[in-house]
Design a protein around this motif. Structure first.
Motif, mmCIF file in Angstrom:
data_model
loop_
_atom_site.group_PDB
_atom_site.id
_atom_site.type_symbol
_atom_site.label_atom_id
_atom_site.label_comp_id
_atom_site.label_asym_id
_atom_site.label_seq_id
_atom_site.Cartn_x
_atom_site.Cartn_y
_atom_site.Cartn_z
ATOM 1 N N ASN A 27 136.649 114.138 -22.036
ATOM 2 C CA ASN A 27 137.782 113.913 -23.225
ATOM 3 C C ASN A 27 138.435 112.661 -23.218
ATOM 4 O OD1 ASN A 27 140.979 113.941 -24.046
ATOM 5 N ND2 ASN A 27 139.791 115.571 -25.245
ATOM 6 N N ARG A 28 138.663 111.712 -24.132
ATOM 7 C CA ARG A 28 139.331 110.478 -24.017
ATOM 8 C C ARG A 28 140.369 110.283 -23.495
ATOM 9 N NH1 ARG A 28 141.872 109.186 -30.097
ATOM 10 N NH2 ARG A 28 142.460 111.238 -30.565
ATOM 11 N N TRP A 29 141.408 111.288 -23.330
ATOM 12 C CA TRP A 29 142.725 111.294 -22.678
ATOM 13 C C TRP A 29 142.301 111.535 -21.365
ATOM 14 C CZ3 TRP A 29 146.246 109.182 -25.511
ATOM 15 C CH2 TRP A 29 146.182 109.167 -27.143
ATOM 16 N N VAL A 30 141.518 112.224 -20.896
ATOM 17 C CA VAL A 30 141.379 112.650 -19.511
ATOM 18 C C VAL A 30 140.835 111.111 -18.943
ATOM 19 C CG1 VAL A 30 139.794 113.674 -17.715
ATOM 20 C CG2 VAL A 30 141.189 114.966 -19.689
ATOM 21 N N ILE A 31 140.060 110.512 -19.614
ATOM 22 C CA ILE A 31 139.328 109.313 -19.011
ATOM 23 C C ILE A 31 140.198 108.132 -19.009
ATOM 24 C CG2 ILE A 31 137.562 107.398 -19.909
ATOM 25 C CD1 ILE A 31 135.854 109.795 -20.898
ATOM 26 N N MET A 32 141.199 108.246 -20.168
ATOM 27 C CA MET A 32 142.106 107.175 -20.136
ATOM 28 C C MET A 32 142.995 107.298 -19.043
ATOM 29 S SD MET A 32 144.579 105.565 -23.165
ATOM 30 C CE MET A 32 143.939 106.506 -24.222
ATOM 31 N N ALA A 33 143.557 108.555 -18.524
ATOM 32 C CA ALA A 33 144.297 109.041 -17.643
ATOM 33 C C ALA A 33 143.626 108.380 -16.299
ATOM 34 C CB ALA A 33 144.622 110.288 -17.648
ATOM 35 N N GLU A 34 142.572 108.455 -15.958
ATOM 36 C CA GLU A 34 141.876 107.907 -14.936
ATOM 37 C C GLU A 34 141.904 106.654 -14.528
ATOM 38 O OE1 GLU A 34 138.157 109.902 -14.774
ATOM 39 O OE2 GLU A 34 139.024 112.024 -14.485
ATOM 40 N N LEU A 35 141.870 105.742 -15.858
ATOM 41 C CA LEU A 35 141.809 104.318 -15.826
ATOM 42 C C LEU A 35 143.240 103.703 -15.656
ATOM 43 C CD1 LEU A 35 139.784 103.408 -19.103
ATOM 44 C CD2 LEU A 35 139.097 103.249 -16.601
#
Length: 148
Positions: A27-35
């Motif tokens: 999910n885009r929000w999970v990916i962004m949270a990791e960045l």
């Protein structure tokens, strides 16, 4: 007053939902949270608050995450909070450990977040993200070169 929570955030697959299922790591929000290097800027944010006086402040991840959601979705402060209340991915993004029905904060808090998280801090965060991704890419290229 600012108190950093020492409880580590669960990975997305361990985020508790009121129904069966798990958050997708794609999910885009999970990916962004990791960045985003949340912890790297937590201390800088905490310095804006008194150690002894006042109500406990919201964590940096919640403050910045809420502002990012607002900008990315192009919503008003109130609508941003409503989106967060309804969406477990957004709740994960701002650092909650599990889904909750109640809004995690009032829309009026976004005014305070905008005052505390200025353009200079946003630029530092962006530079850190870019540097980390470039370093990661360089390591992958070196690893690939070694395998040939």
């Amino acid at each position: 007053m600012y108190r950093k929570e020492e409880q580590p955030l669960p990975p997305p697959e361990k985020f508790e939902l009121p129904f069966e299922g798990k958050l997708s790591p794609n999910n885009r929000w999970v990916i962004m949270a990791e960045l985003i290097p949340w912890d790297d800027f937590e201390e800088e944010y905490a310095k804006l608050f008194s150690a002894e006086k006042g109500a406990p402040a919201k964590l940096f991840r919640m403050a910045l995450g809420t502002l990012i959601i607002k900008e990315k979705l192009g919503t008003s402060d109130r609508e941003t909070i409503e989106q967060i209340r309804e969406n477990p991915y957004l709740q994960y993004f701002i650092g909650l450990n599990c889904y909750q029905q109640e809004p995690p904060l009032e829309s009026s808090m976004l005014v305070h977040f905008r005052k505390r998280i200025d353009g200079e801090l946003i630029n530092k965060i962006n530079k850190k993200i870019v540097k980390r991704e470039i370093d990661k890419s360089n390591k992958e290229v070196k690893k690939k070169d070694c395998l040939q």
